[in-house]
Write a protein that holds these residues in place. Structure first.
Motif, PDB file in Angstrom:
ATOM      1  N   ASN A 107     -11.225  12.568 -29.352  1.00  0.00           N
ATOM      2  CA  ASN A 107     -12.371  13.414 -28.601  1.00  0.00           C
ATOM      3  C   ASN A 107     -13.657  13.286 -29.567  1.00  0.00           C
ATOM      4  OD1 ASN A 107     -11.030  14.696 -26.580  1.00  0.00           O
ATOM      5  ND2 ASN A 107      -9.920  15.966 -27.978  1.00  0.00           N
ATOM      6  N   ILE A 108     -13.498  12.847 -30.690  1.00  0.00           N
ATOM      7  CA  ILE A 108     -14.751  12.904 -31.420  1.00  0.00           C
ATOM      8  C   ILE A 108     -15.237  11.264 -31.223  1.00  0.00           C
ATOM      9  CG2 ILE A 108     -16.020  12.704 -33.644  1.00  0.00           C
ATOM     10  CD1 ILE A 108     -13.973  15.013 -34.457  1.00  0.00           C
ATOM     11  N   MET A 109     -14.081  10.493 -31.280  1.00  0.00           N
ATOM     12  CA  MET A 109     -14.471   8.985 -31.211  1.00  0.00           C
ATOM     13  C   MET A 109     -14.990   8.714 -29.599  1.00  0.00           C
ATOM     14  SD  MET A 109     -11.702   6.670 -32.996  1.00  0.00           S
ATOM     15  CE  MET A 109     -10.329   7.554 -32.134  1.00  0.00           C
ATOM     16  N   ASN A 110     -14.616   9.640 -28.661  1.00  0.00           N
ATOM     17  CA  ASN A 110     -15.134   9.448 -27.271  1.00  0.00           C
ATOM     18  C   ASN A 110     -16.231   9.874 -27.151  1.00  0.00           C
ATOM     19  OD1 ASN A 110     -14.331   8.825 -24.363  1.00  0.00           O
ATOM     20  ND2 ASN A 110     -14.956  10.930 -24.031  1.00  0.00           N
ATOM     21  N   ASN A 111     -16.725  11.136 -27.827  1.00  0.00           N
ATOM     22  CA  ASN A 111     -18.092  11.649 -27.638  1.00  0.00           C
ATOM     23  C   ASN A 111     -18.936  10.506 -28.416  1.00  0.00           C
ATOM     24  OD1 ASN A 111     -17.152  13.878 -26.625  1.00  0.00           O
ATOM     25  ND2 ASN A 111     -16.954  14.898 -28.602  1.00  0.00           N
ATOM     26  N   TYR A 112     -18.661   9.965 -29.515  1.00  0.00           N
ATOM     27  CA  TYR A 112     -19.463   9.182 -29.985  1.00  0.00           C
ATOM     28  C   TYR A 112     -19.866   7.780 -29.252  1.00  0.00           C
ATOM     29  CZ  TYR A 112     -21.739   6.024 -33.872  1.00  0.00           C
ATOM     30  OH  TYR A 112     -22.370   5.596 -34.847  1.00  0.00           O
ATOM     31  N   ALA A 113     -18.535   7.300 -28.520  1.00  0.00           N
ATOM     32  CA  ALA A 113     -18.930   6.328 -27.618  1.00  0.00           C
ATOM     33  C   ALA A 113     -19.752   6.463 -26.617  1.00  0.00           C
ATOM     34  CB  ALA A 113     -17.534   5.722 -27.375  1.00  0.00           C
ATOM     35  N   VAL A 114     -19.474   7.737 -26.038  1.00  0.00           N
ATOM     36  CA  VAL A 114     -20.468   8.273 -25.055  1.00  0.00           C
ATOM     37  C   VAL A 114     -21.960   8.088 -25.304  1.00  0.00           C
ATOM     38  CG1 VAL A 114     -21.396   9.911 -23.530  1.00  0.00           C
ATOM     39  CG2 VAL A 114     -18.879   9.559 -23.692  1.00  0.00           C
ATOM     40  N   PHE A 115     -22.400   8.520 -26.660  1.00  0.00           N
ATOM     41  CA  PHE A 115     -23.540   8.579 -27.097  1.00  0.00           C
ATOM     42  C   PHE A 115     -23.982   7.093 -27.365  1.00  0.00           C
ATOM     43  CE2 PHE A 115     -26.006   8.020 -31.094  1.00  0.00           C
ATOM     44  CZ  PHE A 115     -27.120   8.754 -30.934  1.00  0.00           C
ATOM     45  N   LEU A 116     -23.201   6.205 -28.006  1.00  0.00           N
ATOM     46  CA  LEU A 116     -23.690   4.606 -28.130  1.00  0.00           C
ATOM     47  C   LEU A 116     -24.066   4.041 -26.929  1.00  0.00           C
ATOM     48  CD1 LEU A 116     -20.967   3.955 -30.716  1.00  0.00           C
ATOM     49  CD2 LEU A 116     -23.337   4.187 -31.212  1.00  0.00           C
ATOM     50  N   CYS A 117     -23.377   4.500 -25.972  1.00  0.00           N
ATOM     51  CA  CYS A 117     -23.648   3.597 -24.598  1.00  0.00           C
ATOM     52  C   CYS A 117     -24.743   4.055 -23.945  1.00  0.00           C
ATOM     53  CB  CYS A 117     -22.327   3.974 -23.487  1.00  0.00           C
ATOM     54  SG  CYS A 117     -22.385   2.893 -22.070  1.00  0.00           S
ATOM     55  N   PHE A 129     -14.068   3.090 -27.297  1.00  0.00           N
ATOM     56  CA  PHE A 129     -13.512   3.506 -25.849  1.00  0.00           C
ATOM     57  C   PHE A 129     -12.149   2.863 -25.987  1.00  0.00           C
ATOM     58  CE2 PHE A 129     -17.701   4.174 -23.712  1.00  0.00           C
ATOM     59  CZ  PHE A 129     -17.589   5.626 -23.589  1.00  0.00           C
ATOM     60  N   MET A 130     -11.764   1.822 -26.505  1.00  0.00           N
ATOM     61  CA  MET A 130     -10.567   1.132 -26.530  1.00  0.00           C
ATOM     62  C   MET A 130      -9.788   1.826 -27.929  1.00  0.00           C
ATOM     63  SD  MET A 130     -10.567  -1.131 -24.449  1.00  0.00           S
ATOM     64  CE  MET A 130     -10.957   0.288 -23.344  1.00  0.00           C
ATOM     65  N   LYS A 131     -10.333   2.225 -28.710  1.00  0.00           N
ATOM     66  CA  LYS A 131      -9.513   2.973 -29.807  1.00  0.00           C
ATOM     67  C   LYS A 131      -9.063   4.632 -29.170  1.00  0.00           C
ATOM     68  CE  LYS A 131     -11.865   1.283 -33.840  1.00  0.00           C
ATOM     69  NZ  LYS A 131     -12.777   1.604 -34.979  1.00  0.00           N
ATOM     70  N   SER A 143      -9.321   7.882 -18.612  1.00  0.00           N
ATOM     71  CA  SER A 143     -10.604   8.346 -18.593  1.00  0.00           C
ATOM     72  C   SER A 143     -11.352   7.437 -19.662  1.00  0.00           C
ATOM     73  CB  SER A 143     -10.670   9.901 -19.078  1.00  0.00           C
ATOM     74  OG  SER A 143     -10.457  10.118 -20.208  1.00  0.00           O
ATOM     75  N   ALA A 144     -10.826   7.052 -20.672  1.00  0.00           N
ATOM     76  CA  ALA A 144     -11.285   6.343 -21.527  1.00  0.00           C
ATOM     77  C   ALA A 144     -11.419   4.837 -21.158  1.00  0.00           C
ATOM     78  CB  ALA A 144     -10.410   6.074 -23.009  1.00  0.00           C
ATOM     79  N   TYR A 145     -10.468   4.395 -20.098  1.00  0.00           N
ATOM     80  CA  TYR A 145     -10.753   3.087 -19.684  1.00  0.00           C
ATOM     81  C   TYR A 145     -11.859   3.333 -18.603  1.00  0.00           C
ATOM     82  CZ  TYR A 145      -6.721   0.837 -21.697  1.00  0.00           C
ATOM     83  OH  TYR A 145      -5.752   0.469 -22.704  1.00  0.00           O
ATOM     84  N   THR A 146     -11.900   4.255 -17.783  1.00  0.00           N
ATOM     85  CA  THR A 146     -13.165   4.386 -16.871  1.00  0.00           C
ATOM     86  C   THR A 146     -14.356   4.608 -17.598  1.00  0.00           C
ATOM     87  OG1 THR A 146     -11.669   5.583 -15.409  1.00  0.00           O
ATOM     88  CG2 THR A 146     -13.929   5.840 -15.098  1.00  0.00           C
ATOM     89  N   ASN A 147     -14.541   5.258 -18.591  1.00  0.00           N
ATOM     90  CA  ASN A 147     -15.512   5.284 -19.500  1.00  0.00           C
ATOM     91  C   ASN A 147     -16.231   3.829 -19.942  1.00  0.00           C
ATOM     92  OD1 ASN A 147     -16.592   7.839 -19.351  1.00  0.00           O
ATOM     93  ND2 ASN A 147     -15.792   8.581 -21.332  1.00  0.00           N
ATOM     94  N   ALA A 148     -14.914   3.062 -20.475  1.00  0.00           N
ATOM     95  CA  ALA A 148     -15.395   1.695 -20.991  1.00  0.00           C
ATOM     96  C   ALA A 148     -15.967   0.720 -19.945  1.00  0.00           C
ATOM     97  CB  ALA A 148     -14.116   1.105 -21.473  1.00  0.00           C
TER      98      ALA A 148
END
Length: 246
Positions: A107-117, A129-131, A143-148
């Motif tokens: 969840n933290i990785m996903n939040n950070y990925a959203v921020f980076l994008c 997102f792949m991690k 959901s991670a693949y969709t965000n990617a």
């Protein structure tokens, strides 16, 4: 221009709706009075954030960090708040601190990925997102693949985006966000029959939205089905009168 504005709004929703941590309970591990107080302050901070009361949210999350400075969820929560406040430097500091304290929390990785994008750092975001998608601790890899895929569209790399959306649908054929994204991609390619198919699949699994009603209306007009287009337009005018369909 209106079509792009509506589509962009949907993409933002796609990313932010999956940010996750704000709506997750914080996981403070101990049972001391200080740790319990930190958890209470963090939970209040998350609730104030949901309500849009950012000053109170910031006060409570800062207090939680004073009481439990090594709690990754508190760092992630305040990072999300700083992101909303457009204090991006502070947001990144706390995201990185949260990751250093809990490298395995998807969840933290996903939040950070959203921020980076959102900051235009697409390749870094895609790596995270792949991690997330590969993590056995993350219950919704679709959901991670969709965000990617959403992030890849912003590069723009439409082939990569479609690959990620299709992987999301392979994992969960009823995942509404990926269906919506594939509908927009199909429309942009002029493949209106495929667009209709994705719209229909979306309608079977999700509540109607102004973006998808507008897309369905335009698609039926492109296919020469005036009656269906008029029906979608009427639904759009009735349910969302603030939207100009012309």
């Amino acid at each position: 221009a209106r079509r792009m504005k509506m589509r962009t709004a949907l993409l933002v929703v796609s990313l932010l709706a999956m940010a996750g941590c704000v709506n997750q309970p914080s996981r403070f591990g101990g049972s001391t009075n200080t740790e319990q107080a930190a958890k209470a302050n963090a939970d209040l901070g998350f609730e104030y954030m949901r309500q849009g009361d950012y000053p109170r949210a910031l006060s409570k999350l800062r207090k939680a960090l004073e009481q439990a400075p090594h709690e990754p969820q508190a760092h992630s929560g305040i990072a999300l708040l700083y992101q909303q406040l457009e204090e991006y430097g502070q947001a990144e500091v706390h995201f990185k601190k949260a990751l250093s304290l809990s490298k395995s929390d998807p969840n933290i990785m996903n939040n950070y990925a959203v921020f980076l994008c959102g900051r235009g750092r697409h390749q870094e975001a895609l790596g995270f997102f792949m991690k997330v998608a590969a993590s056995p601790l993350y219950p919704q890899p679709e959901s991670a693949y969709t965000n990617a895929g959403v992030c890849a569209r912003r590069i723009p790399d439409m082939q990569m985006a479609e690959t990620h959306f299709r992987e999301a649908l392979r994992r969960n054929p009823r995942y509404a966000e990926a269906l919506a994204q594939m509908a927009f991609i199909s429309y942009d390619r002029g493949d209106y029959l495929r667009t209709r198919a994705f719209v229909q699949r979306f309608e079977s699994v999700a509540p109607e939205s102004p973006q998808m009603l507008a897309l369905a209306m335009r698609t039926e007009r492109q296919l020469g089905n005036g009656a269906a287009a008029d029906a979608y337009e009427q639904r759009l005018r009735t349910t969302y009168p603030e939207i100009n369909t012309r």
